[in-house]
Design a protein around this motif. Structure first.
Motif, PDB file in Angstrom:
ATOM      1  N   GLU A   1      -3.780   5.424  35.264  1.00 12.90           N
ATOM      2  CA  GLU A   1      -2.357   5.757  35.392  1.00 12.90           C
ATOM      3  C   GLU A   1      -2.011   6.863  34.408  1.00 12.90           C
ATOM      4  O   GLU A   1      -2.717   7.084  33.413  1.00 12.90           O
TER       5      GLU A   1
ATOM      6  N   SER B   1      -8.224   0.513  37.070  1.00 15.83           N
ATOM      7  CA  SER B   1      -6.937   1.170  37.253  1.00 15.83           C
ATOM      8  C   SER B   1      -6.831   2.385  36.342  1.00 15.83           C
ATOM      9  O   SER B   1      -7.288   2.373  35.195  1.00 15.83           O
TER      10      SER B   1
ATOM     11  N   HIS C   1       5.992   9.166  36.362  1.00 19.92           N
ATOM     12  CA  HIS C   1       4.666   8.618  36.661  1.00 19.92           C
ATOM     13  C   HIS C   1       3.921   9.572  37.579  1.00 19.92           C
ATOM     14  O   HIS C   1       4.490  10.109  38.543  1.00 19.92           O
TER      15      HIS C   1
ATOM     16  N   ALA D   1       0.397   9.712  39.858  1.00 17.99           N
ATOM     17  CA  ALA D   1      -0.685   8.899  40.408  1.00 17.99           C
ATOM     18  C   ALA D   1      -2.022   9.615  40.247  1.00 17.99           C
ATOM     19  O   ALA D   1      -2.118  10.840  40.350  1.00 17.99           O
TER      20      ALA D   1
ATOM     21  N   GLU E   1       6.661  10.667  40.334  1.00 22.29           N
ATOM     22  CA  GLU E   1       7.493   9.549  40.762  1.00 22.29           C
ATOM     23  C   GLU E   1       8.642   9.398  39.771  1.00 22.29           C
ATOM     24  O   GLU E   1       8.435   9.033  38.614  1.00 22.29           O
TER      25      GLU E   1
END
Length: 260
Positions: free
Chosen positions: A241, A239, A228, A230, A174
């Motif tokens: 990341e 979460s 980024h 995922a 991303e």
């Protein structure tokens, strides 16, 4: 004959502070041993998220941080172990509050691992953190894949005042314009751009435009990026990341005008 005064014991400065600190710990019911031997297990820590950071440079490495829930700051025990693709990671930061010149800060427990050439490449990367009380596992696809730029012009030409699109080799990344820094350097050190290049992200590609009055000549474009990635799987924490820091380059030829 005047009575003698009782002798005073004066501690040297380098002994006084630790002595006073020990007294303070004793009065509060804590011991120095307690501070040196943290007792927080993985289940006790119960991190809010697992954060992976990859640096793909001359000395590639990966780190894994366990970010505690808001309002907590704990140091972990030596029993907690972390692995990346079954290779043990080194404990870099135990966590808990640490002193800095600006005051006390909370450090997230962090593990690190240097990466060799054979560790890099496309495919799945698996992380696991565990002890006798809990387990955290997370997976990423193409996290350690090389990143490169491919200009949409077959001859790697860039026309002043005209957009040049650069395809990013990792489609799962991303791209964020705010996390991109483009450095444009001519081979001839006497040449330079009259103004910084304009940069944008369109449909997953990096679009660069140099000023209309840019001099012609061969050059190198470097993109310092933080992208980024995922997670494809996240177990044991709410979460997961990952970010990758990388600086791919591409050789370009600045033209005198529009190339047909």
């Amino acid at each position: 004959m005047a009575p003698s005064m009782p002798a005073r014991v004066i501690l040297p400065r380098f002994l006084a502070l630790p002595f006073l600190a020990t007294l303070a710990l004793a009065s509060s019911g804590c011991s120095l041993f307690d501070l040196l031997e943290p007792e927080t297990t993985l289940a006790d820590l119960d991190p809010a998220r697992a954060r992976v950071e990859v640096e793909l440079g001359e000395s590639p490495r990966v780190s894994l941080a366990l970010v505690a829930k808001e309002g907590t700051c704990e140091a972990i025990t030596d029993d907690i172990e972390a692995k990346v693709d079954d290779r043990p990671m080194d404990l870099f930061i135990r966590g808990g509050e640490t002193p800095t010149k600006d005051g006390w800060v909370c450090g997230a427990p962090t593990f690190r691992k240097a990466l060799a050439e054979e560790n890099l490449g496309e495919g799945k990367t698996h992380f696991e953190v565990s002890d006798d009380t809990a387990r955290i596992a997370l997976d990423f696809e193409d996290l350690l894949a090389p990143r490169s730029l491919t200009p949409n012009h077959p001859q790697n030409k860039i026309d002043p005042g005209v957009d040049l699109s650069l395809a990013w080799s990792a489609p799962g990344d991303e791209l964020d314009e705010e996390k991109l820094d483009v450095v444009f350097t001519y081979d001839d050190e006497t040449l330079e751009l009259p103004a910084p290049p304009e940069v944008s992200v369109v449909d997953g590609e990096i679009v660069v435009r140099i000023p209309q009055t840019s001099p012609a000549g061969p050059a190198t474009l470097r993109v310092d990026a933080e992208v980024h990635v995922a997670a494809t799987s996240c177990e044991g924490t709410p979460s997961c990341e990952a970010t990758v820091k990388v600086s791919p380059t591409v050789a370009l030829e600045v033209t005198n005008g529009t190339v047909p």
